[in-house]
Design an enzyme around this catalytic site. Structure first.
Site, PDB file in Angstrom:
ATOM      1  N   ASP A 105     -20.152 -14.364  17.429  1.00  0.00           N
ATOM      2  CA  ASP A 105     -19.003 -13.692  18.034  1.00  0.00           C
ATOM      3  C   ASP A 105     -17.782 -14.602  17.953  1.00  0.00           C
ATOM      4  OD1 ASP A 105     -17.444 -12.065  20.136  1.00  0.00           O
ATOM      5  OD2 ASP A 105     -19.345 -11.011  20.115  1.00  0.00           O
ATOM      6  N   HIS A 125     -14.189 -12.488  24.174  1.00  0.00           N
ATOM      7  CA  HIS A 125     -15.205 -11.501  23.830  1.00  0.00           C
ATOM      8  C   HIS A 125     -16.610 -12.110  23.774  1.00  0.00           C
ATOM      9  CE1 HIS A 125     -17.324  -8.548  21.200  1.00  0.00           C
ATOM     10  NE2 HIS A 125     -16.531  -7.674  21.777  1.00  0.00           N
ATOM     11  N   SER A 171     -19.601  -3.116  22.233  1.00  0.00           N
ATOM     12  CA  SER A 171     -19.754  -4.573  22.291  1.00  0.00           C
ATOM     13  C   SER A 171     -20.437  -5.005  23.574  1.00  0.00           C
ATOM     14  CB  SER A 171     -18.381  -5.254  22.223  1.00  0.00           C
ATOM     15  OG  SER A 171     -17.812  -5.152  20.951  1.00  0.00           O
TER      16      SER A 171
END
Length: 372
Positions: free
Chosen positions: A82, A113, A308
């Site tokens: 990521d 994120h 996600s």
């Protein structure tokens, strides 16, 4: 004859002409060849002014059955590919983080994120709030494959998957996609005619899908030696059912690659859990992906929406199934874990109006006991 050592395929990068590409493609020692393609973060969806303090803590952890599960993911190695991670966040205290920066911007997560996703998989409680599905994981691989702006390349991703496999990751979680429109725009910006740019980008997309399939074949080939790897990927957020019920986009690469567990996003509703308006269709399974509270870069917590957020719930459940499979004395390998993960999905508690193509096998569930 059975090989004494696992196969060790190579990933190589080179500048090739069209003629070179044709020659390499016909080389029997080459499994796949692909043009480097941009990748991008599967962006979290706006929360529509819902504040983190108004979100229900741990609702996703509860929905997948992890609150009462007898397993924690202990002894399972998880890889998160990521935007990096906030290594100092208290959610990761006690976790050995083995890191590698493929994006070239440092392993720390300026985007946020990757930190959020890692928190959902194995994060410890933060100020008394449960965020992690598999809190017993103490060994995690963190591969930064997206820069701080959320962009990367397929080359970075392929190298990271090979690295995670070499490091014997048993679960891989990734919430990113191949950026087909981005490649078209890039080529047009370089002076290519529109039609030619679209054609070349489409061929690049196909080649990268084949490359990903070849990588998945590699993981399966190595399974007899290492046990293999369960790969989970977010299905994508491009659907817009809030605009029109028929505005549905299918899961994209890498989620669409053969053998990948692609994950759609569910949210809470009056009639039960329903597919999120943004969640791409045709996932393998589904998991909580709306108003998910997890770790925020710099400390504390934040709520986000997206497939996600659903993907790391599934990766955490896969870690629990690895532990459960081992505890049972049955063969502990990726094929068995993936089979358990899919077979135990449930549609109980889902909105009856939810289309089967939108939710896949159903909501992933934690193991309730060692399996026989």
């Amino acid at each position: 004859m059975i090989a004494a050592v696992p196969p060790s395929p190579k990933l190589e990068t080179a500048d090739l002409t069209a003629a070179d590409m044709r020659d390499v493609a016909h080389d029997p020692s080459v499994a796949a060849v692909a043009r480097a393609m941009p990748t991008k973060l599967i962006e979290p969806e706006p929360l529509d002014d819902v504040r983190a303090e108004d979100a229900e803590p741990a609702w996703g952890v509860a929905a997948v059955g992890a609150l009462d599960a007898p397993f924690t993911g202990a002894g399972v190695r998880v890889a998160v590919l990521d935007t990096g991670i906030d290594t100092d966040h208290p959610a990761f205290a006690g976790v050995k983080l083995v890191t590698r920066d493929f994006a070239g911007s440092g392993i720390e997560d300026a985007n946020g994120h990757g930190t959020h996703c890692a928190g959902t998989i194995f994060g410890r409680d933060v100020d008394g709030t449960r965020i992690g599905v598999a809190r017993g994981v103490t060994d995690a691989l963190i591969g930064k494959v997206l820069g701080d702006d959320g962009s990367g390349s397929s080359e970075m991703l392929f190298d990271a998957i090979k690295w995670a496999s070499d490091q014997q990751a048993q679960v891989v979680s990734m919430s990113l996609g191949f950026d087909f429109p981005g490649l078209v725009e890039q080529l047009i910006g370089e002076g290519w005619p529109d039609l030619l740019a679209a054609s070349v980008a489409l061929e690049g997309y196909r080649m990268n899908l084949r490359m990903f399939d070849a990588l998945m074949d590699m993981l399966r080939t190595q399974a007899p030696f290492s046990g293999g790897t369960v790969v989970c990927a977010a299905a994508g957020n491009e659907s817009r059912r809030n605009i029109d019920p028929g505005f549905e986009v299918s899961a994209s690469v890498p989620a669409a690659a053969f053998g990948v567990v692609s994950v759609g996003a569910l949210g809470q509703g009056d009639a039960g859990l329903g597919i999120a308006a943004f969640s791409n269709t045709n996932p393998t399974v589904s998991a909580p992906g709306v108003n998910v509270i997890s770790a925020a870069t710099g400390g504390g917590l934040r709520a986000l929406n997206g497939t996600s957020m659903a993907c790391p719930h599934t990766a955490g459940i896969a870690a629990l199934w690895w532990e459960a499979q081992r505890a049972s004395g049955s063969p502990a390998n990726a094929e068995a874990v993936r089979a358990r993960l899919l077979a135990t999905c449930t549609t109980a508690g889902l909105d009856p109006a939810t289309d089967a193509l939108d939710r896949g096998q159903g909501l992933v569930q934690a193991p309730r006991a060692a399996v026989g």
